[in-house]
Design a protein around this motif. Structure first.
Motif, PDB file in Angstrom:
ATOM      1  N   MET A   1      30.447   5.691 -18.843  1.00 39.04           N
ATOM      2  CA  MET A   1      31.528   4.951 -18.636  1.00 39.04           C
ATOM      3  C   MET A   1      31.528   5.278 -17.082  1.00 39.04           C
ATOM      4  SD  MET A   1      34.813   4.651 -21.100  1.00 39.04           S
ATOM      5  CE  MET A   1      34.330   3.532 -22.113  1.00 39.04           C
ATOM      6  N   PHE A   2      31.505   3.852 -16.286  1.00 42.99           N
ATOM      7  CA  PHE A   2      32.365   4.228 -15.249  1.00 42.99           C
ATOM      8  C   PHE A   2      33.372   2.542 -15.611  1.00 42.99           C
ATOM      9  CE2 PHE A   2      33.616   3.230 -11.067  1.00 42.99           C
ATOM     10  CZ  PHE A   2      33.278   4.169  -9.930  1.00 42.99           C
ATOM     11  N   ASP A   3      34.584   3.961 -15.150  1.00 41.34           N
ATOM     12  CA  ASP A   3      35.902   3.228 -15.107  1.00 41.34           C
ATOM     13  C   ASP A   3      36.758   2.924 -14.069  1.00 41.34           C
ATOM     14  OD1 ASP A   3      38.627   2.610 -16.961  1.00 41.34           O
ATOM     15  OD2 ASP A   3      39.554   4.266 -14.866  1.00 41.34           O
ATOM     16  N   GLU A   4      36.516   1.615 -14.796  1.00 44.03           N
ATOM     17  CA  GLU A   4      37.144   0.435 -13.646  1.00 44.03           C
ATOM     18  C   GLU A   4      39.072  -0.455 -13.973  1.00 44.03           C
ATOM     19  OE1 GLU A   4      34.374  -2.256 -11.714  1.00 44.03           O
ATOM     20  OE2 GLU A   4      33.176  -0.773 -11.658  1.00 44.03           O
ATOM     21  N   ALA A   5      39.648   0.062 -15.268  1.00 45.04           N
ATOM     22  CA  ALA A   5      40.553  -0.441 -15.832  1.00 45.04           C
ATOM     23  C   ALA A   5      42.172   0.423 -15.703  1.00 45.04           C
ATOM     24  CB  ALA A   5      40.835  -0.285 -17.445  1.00 45.04           C
ATOM     25  N   HIS A   6      42.111   0.795 -14.551  1.00 46.89           N
ATOM     26  CA  HIS A   6      42.976   1.561 -13.738  1.00 46.89           C
ATOM     27  C   HIS A   6      43.265   1.538 -12.584  1.00 46.89           C
ATOM     28  CE1 HIS A   6      42.162   4.140 -17.778  1.00 46.89           C
ATOM     29  NE2 HIS A   6      43.061   3.835 -18.327  1.00 46.89           N
ATOM     30  N   TYR A   7      43.159  -0.164 -11.758  1.00 44.48           N
ATOM     31  CA  TYR A   7      42.878  -0.419 -10.619  1.00 44.48           C
ATOM     32  C   TYR A   7      42.342   1.155  -9.796  1.00 44.48           C
ATOM     33  CZ  TYR A   7      47.391  -3.023 -12.363  1.00 44.48           C
ATOM     34  OH  TYR A   7      48.500  -3.503 -13.095  1.00 44.48           O
ATOM     35  N   ASN A   8      41.114   1.218 -10.343  1.00 41.70           N
ATOM     36  CA  ASN A   8      40.569   1.893  -9.280  1.00 41.70           C
ATOM     37  C   ASN A   8      40.284   1.386  -7.871  1.00 41.70           C
ATOM     38  OD1 ASN A   8      39.895   1.749 -12.623  1.00 41.70           O
ATOM     39  ND2 ASN A   8      39.554   4.225 -11.881  1.00 41.70           N
ATOM     40  N   PHE A   9      40.196   2.101  -7.395  1.00 47.50           N
ATOM     41  CA  PHE A   9      39.699   2.017  -6.379  1.00 47.50           C
ATOM     42  C   PHE A   9      38.779   2.130  -5.190  1.00 47.50           C
ATOM     43  CE2 PHE A   9      39.707   2.623  -0.915  1.00 47.50           C
ATOM     44  CZ  PHE A   9      40.470   1.742  -0.205  1.00 47.50           C
ATOM     45  N   ARG A  34      36.903  -2.014 -18.724  1.00 47.16           N
ATOM     46  CA  ARG A  34      37.581  -2.575 -18.120  1.00 47.16           C
ATOM     47  C   ARG A  34      39.051  -2.687 -19.366  1.00 47.16           C
ATOM     48  NH1 ARG A  34      33.403  -5.525 -15.893  1.00 47.16           N
ATOM     49  NH2 ARG A  34      33.287  -5.512 -14.037  1.00 47.16           N
ATOM     50  N   GLN A  35      38.903  -1.595 -20.518  1.00 50.31           N
ATOM     51  CA  GLN A  35      40.121  -1.601 -20.965  1.00 50.31           C
ATOM     52  C   GLN A  35      40.436  -0.121 -21.298  1.00 50.31           C
ATOM     53  OE1 GLN A  35      40.872  -4.156 -23.106  1.00 50.31           O
ATOM     54  NE2 GLN A  35      39.799  -5.945 -22.074  1.00 50.31           N
ATOM     55  N   PRO A  36      42.171  -0.257 -21.667  1.00 50.11           N
ATOM     56  CA  PRO A  36      42.449   1.364 -22.083  1.00 50.11           C
ATOM     57  C   PRO A  36      41.650   1.904 -22.588  1.00 50.11           C
ATOM     58  CG  PRO A  36      44.203  -0.519 -22.455  1.00 50.11           C
ATOM     59  CD  PRO A  36      43.426  -0.703 -22.161  1.00 50.11           C
ATOM     60  N   PHE A  37      41.415   3.804 -22.837  1.00 47.86           N
ATOM     61  CA  PHE A  37      40.619   4.338 -23.361  1.00 47.86           C
ATOM     62  C   PHE A  37      41.490   4.363 -24.538  1.00 47.86           C
ATOM     63  CE2 PHE A  37      39.968   6.226 -18.660  1.00 47.86           C
ATOM     64  CZ  PHE A  37      38.333   5.404 -19.319  1.00 47.86           C
ATOM     65  N   THR A  38      40.379   4.675 -25.388  1.00 47.58           N
ATOM     66  CA  THR A  38      40.471   5.019 -27.013  1.00 47.58           C
ATOM     67  C   THR A  38      39.483   5.443 -27.553  1.00 47.58           C
ATOM     68  OG1 THR A  38      39.218   3.031 -28.076  1.00 47.58           O
ATOM     69  CG2 THR A  38      41.936   2.702 -26.543  1.00 47.58           C
ATOM     70  N   LYS A  39      39.561   6.300 -28.873  1.00 44.48           N
ATOM     71  CA  LYS A  39      38.795   6.913 -29.343  1.00 44.48           C
ATOM     72  C   LYS A  39      37.543   5.955 -29.736  1.00 44.48           C
ATOM     73  CE  LYS A  39      37.992   9.949 -34.070  1.00 44.48           C
ATOM     74  NZ  LYS A  39      38.777  10.561 -34.744  1.00 44.48           N
ATOM     75  N   LYS A  40      37.664   4.696 -29.735  1.00 41.66           N
ATOM     76  CA  LYS A  40      36.632   4.581 -30.690  1.00 41.66           C
ATOM     77  C   LYS A  40      35.837   3.603 -28.754  1.00 41.66           C
ATOM     78  CE  LYS A  40      35.134   0.043 -33.293  1.00 41.66           C
ATOM     79  NZ  LYS A  40      34.734   0.648 -33.597  1.00 41.66           N
ATOM     80  N   ALA A  41      36.674   3.185 -28.111  1.00 41.86           N
ATOM     81  CA  ALA A  41      35.645   2.918 -27.211  1.00 41.86           C
ATOM     82  C   ALA A  41      34.471   3.889 -26.599  1.00 41.86           C
ATOM     83  CB  ALA A  41      36.249   2.301 -25.949  1.00 41.86           C
ATOM     84  N   ASN A  52      39.376   7.879  -8.698  1.00 40.34           N
ATOM     85  CA  ASN A  52      41.196   7.132  -7.531  1.00 40.34           C
ATOM     86  C   ASN A  52      41.252   6.089  -8.287  1.00 40.34           C
ATOM     87  OD1 ASN A  52      40.701   8.657  -5.375  1.00 40.34           O
ATOM     88  ND2 ASN A  52      38.709   7.656  -4.339  1.00 40.34           N
ATOM     89  N   ALA A  53      42.029   6.578  -9.480  1.00 41.66           N
ATOM     90  CA  ALA A  53      42.486   5.549 -10.652  1.00 41.66           C
ATOM     91  C   ALA A  53      44.094   5.519  -9.896  1.00 41.66           C
ATOM     92  CB  ALA A  53      42.770   6.517 -12.256  1.00 41.66           C
ATOM     93  N   LEU A  54      44.713   4.517 -10.261  1.00 46.38           N
ATOM     94  CA  LEU A  54      46.420   4.085  -9.802  1.00 46.38           C
ATOM     95  C   LEU A  54      46.576   3.442 -10.990  1.00 46.38           C
ATOM     96  CD1 LEU A  54      45.425   2.338  -6.411  1.00 46.38           C
ATOM     97  CD2 LEU A  54      46.219   5.449  -6.842  1.00 46.38           C
ATOM     98  N   ALA A  55      47.987   3.569 -10.739  1.00 48.71           N
ATOM     99  CA  ALA A  55      48.821   3.470 -11.386  1.00 48.71           C
ATOM    100  C   ALA A  55      49.150   1.672 -10.906  1.00 48.71           C
ATOM    101  CB  ALA A  55      50.228   3.561 -12.016  1.00 48.71           C
ATOM    102  N   ASN A  56      49.281   0.866 -10.395  1.00 50.83           N
ATOM    103  CA  ASN A  56      48.744  -0.297  -9.873  1.00 50.83           C
ATOM    104  C   ASN A  56      48.079  -0.010  -8.543  1.00 50.83           C
ATOM    105  OD1 ASN A  56      49.601  -3.067  -9.525  1.00 50.83           O
ATOM    106  ND2 ASN A  56      52.096  -2.518 -10.013  1.00 50.83           N
ATOM    107  N   ASP A  57      48.076  -1.614  -8.375  1.00 52.80           N
ATOM    108  CA  ASP A  57      46.920  -2.055  -7.111  1.00 52.80           C
ATOM    109  C   ASP A  57      47.821  -1.164  -5.959  1.00 52.80           C
ATOM    110  OD1 ASP A  57      45.896  -4.004  -8.019  1.00 52.80           O
ATOM    111  OD2 ASP A  57      47.245  -5.858  -6.834  1.00 52.80           O
ATOM    112  N   ILE A  58      47.187  -0.644  -5.323  1.00 53.70           N
ATOM    113  CA  ILE A  58      47.529   0.725  -3.549  1.00 53.70           C
ATOM    114  C   ILE A  58      48.539   0.298  -2.973  1.00 53.70           C
ATOM    115  CG2 ILE A  58      45.953  -0.350  -2.191  1.00 53.70           C
ATOM    116  CD1 ILE A  58      45.103   3.113  -1.858  1.00 53.70           C
ATOM    117  N   ASP A  59      48.333  -0.963  -2.815  1.00 54.51           N
ATOM    118  CA  ASP A  59      50.393  -1.751  -2.059  1.00 54.51           C
ATOM    119  C   ASP A  59      51.204  -1.464  -2.704  1.00 54.51           C
ATOM    120  OD1 ASP A  59      48.084  -2.014   0.179  1.00 54.51           O
ATOM    121  OD2 ASP A  59      47.897  -4.232  -0.539  1.00 54.51           O
ATOM    122  N   GLU A  60      51.181  -1.652  -4.374  1.00 48.38           N
ATOM    123  CA  GLU A  60      52.322  -1.599  -4.446  1.00 48.38           C
ATOM    124  C   GLU A  60      53.024   0.205  -4.714  1.00 48.38           C
ATOM    125  OE1 GLU A  60      53.799  -3.886  -5.634  1.00 48.38           O
ATOM    126  OE2 GLU A  60      52.120  -5.041  -5.350  1.00 48.38           O
TER     127      GLU A  60
END
Length: 261
Positions: A1-9, A34-41, A52-60
Motif C-alpha cells: 500500500m502506497f499512501d496518497e491520502a495525506h497530502y503526500n508531496f 486514498r483513504q484514512p488508515f483503518t484496521k479493515k483497509a 512525506n505526508a502532510l496535514a494540508n497542502d504544502i503551501d498552507e
C-alpha cells in the motif's frame, strides 16, 4: 500500500514514480491508498509505504501539523505489532513535523532541521549530501546492507539533504551519522543561525516491532530518481553515479516483506 491520502508531496505517479516502477518490476503489486488508515483497509496488505505526508497542502500554514489522527496512529501501530511492515520516510521541515507523531509510536524521534556532515559530504559546499560507506564506517552491518548474497551487498549510499533520527533500544541505525555531523538551523535566506551535534543519531533506522518490522528514513530523494533543474539536469537519487541506492531500495523492501531474512 502506497499512501496518497495525506497530502503526500511524493506520489507513486509523481516524484516517487521511479520507486513504484522499481518495485513493480521486482514483482510487487503497488496499490495506492486514498483513504484514512483503518484496521479493515490494512488487513490485506503486507507493507505500507508513507512518504512525506502532510496535514494540508504544502503551501498552507498548517501543513506541518500532524498528518495522521490519533486513531490512525493507533491503527498503524497495532497493524505492525501483529505482523505488518511499515516504511516511513520524512524529509526535514514540515514533513518531519507532520510525521513525528506516527514515528513516536515506534520510539523514533525526528529532528526536523537539515543535517550536515562536511567530513563525509559527497561534494564540496554540499554538506547535506552525506555519503555512507564501508570505508567511512557509517554504513552499519544489517540484513538490509548485506542483502541475500554478494551481488546485493551495499557498499556506498548517499542521502540527499535529510533530517536526523533517534531510535529506541530495538532500532538499528544502519546509516549512522558520524561525530562530525551537525544539525543546522537556517533562516529564510539560507543563512545558518545555529548548529548542534548530530553524532550518534542516524538517517536510517530498522527495527522489529512485535510481529512486524519498521524502517524509518530521514530523506525521500535517496529512494527515487530525479533530475535537477536545467541545463545541468543533475541526477538526484538512485540515478546518481557510483552509489548503491537502487539496491538499497530493493533490500529495504525485501527485508520488510520477508524476502530477505
Amino acid at each position: 500500500m502506497f499512501d496518497e491520502a495525506h497530502y503526500n508531496f511524493h506520489t507513486s505517479t509523481g516524484r516517487y514514480k521511479p520507486f513504484a516502477d522499481l518495485l513493480m518490476n521486482d514483482g510487487y503489486r503497488v496499490v495506492v491508498n486514498r483513504q484514512p488508515f483503518t484496521k479493515k483497509a490494512l488487513e490485506s496488505f503486507k507493507v505500507v509505504v508513507i512518504v512525506n505526508a502532510l496535514a494540508n497542502d504544502i503551501d498552507e500554514a498548517d501543513s506541518d501539523k500532524p498528518a495522521f489522527t490519533d486513531e490512525e496512529c493507533d491503527v498503524i501501530r497495532d497493524w505492525v505489532k501483529t505482523g505488518g511492515s511499515l516504511l516511513l520516510i520524512a524529509d526535514p521541515g514540515p514533513f518531519g513535523r507532520s510525521a513525528g507523531t506516527l514515528a513516536k509510536q515506534f520510539a523514533v524521534e525526528m529532528e526536523t532541521n537539515v543535517t550536515e556532515d562536511p567530513a563525509n559530504a559527497a561534494e564540496e559546499f554540499r554538506a547535506s549530501r552525506i555519503v555512507y560507506s564501508r570505508d567511512n564506517h557509517q554504513l552499519i552491518e544489517h540484513p538490509i546492507t548485506s542483502g541475500r548474497d554478494a551481488t546485493e551487498k551495499i557498499g556506498r549510499v548517499m542521502v540527499f539533504e535529510g533530517e536526523s533520527l533517534k531510535g529506541g533500544q530495538e532500532a538499528v541505525a544502519f546509516l549512522k551519522l558520524a561525530d562530525s555531523a551537525r544539525v543546522v538551523k537556517r533562516d529564510a535566506d539560507g543563512q545558518a543561525i545555529s548548529a548542534s551535534p548530530a553524532g550518534g543519531r542516524a538517517q536510517a533506522l530498522a527495527m522489529k516491532f512485535g510481529g512486524g518490522k519498521v524502517v524509518v528514513l530521514a530523506n525521500a530523494d535517496m529512494l527515487t530518481a530525479l533530475l535537477g533543474n536545467p541545463p545541468e539536469n543533475e541526477p538526484i537519487g538512485m540515478n546518481y553515479p557510483g552509489i548503491d541506492n537502487k539496491q538499497l531500495t530493493l533490500n529495504i523492501m525485501h527485508w520488510l516483506s520477508g524476502v530477505l531474512k
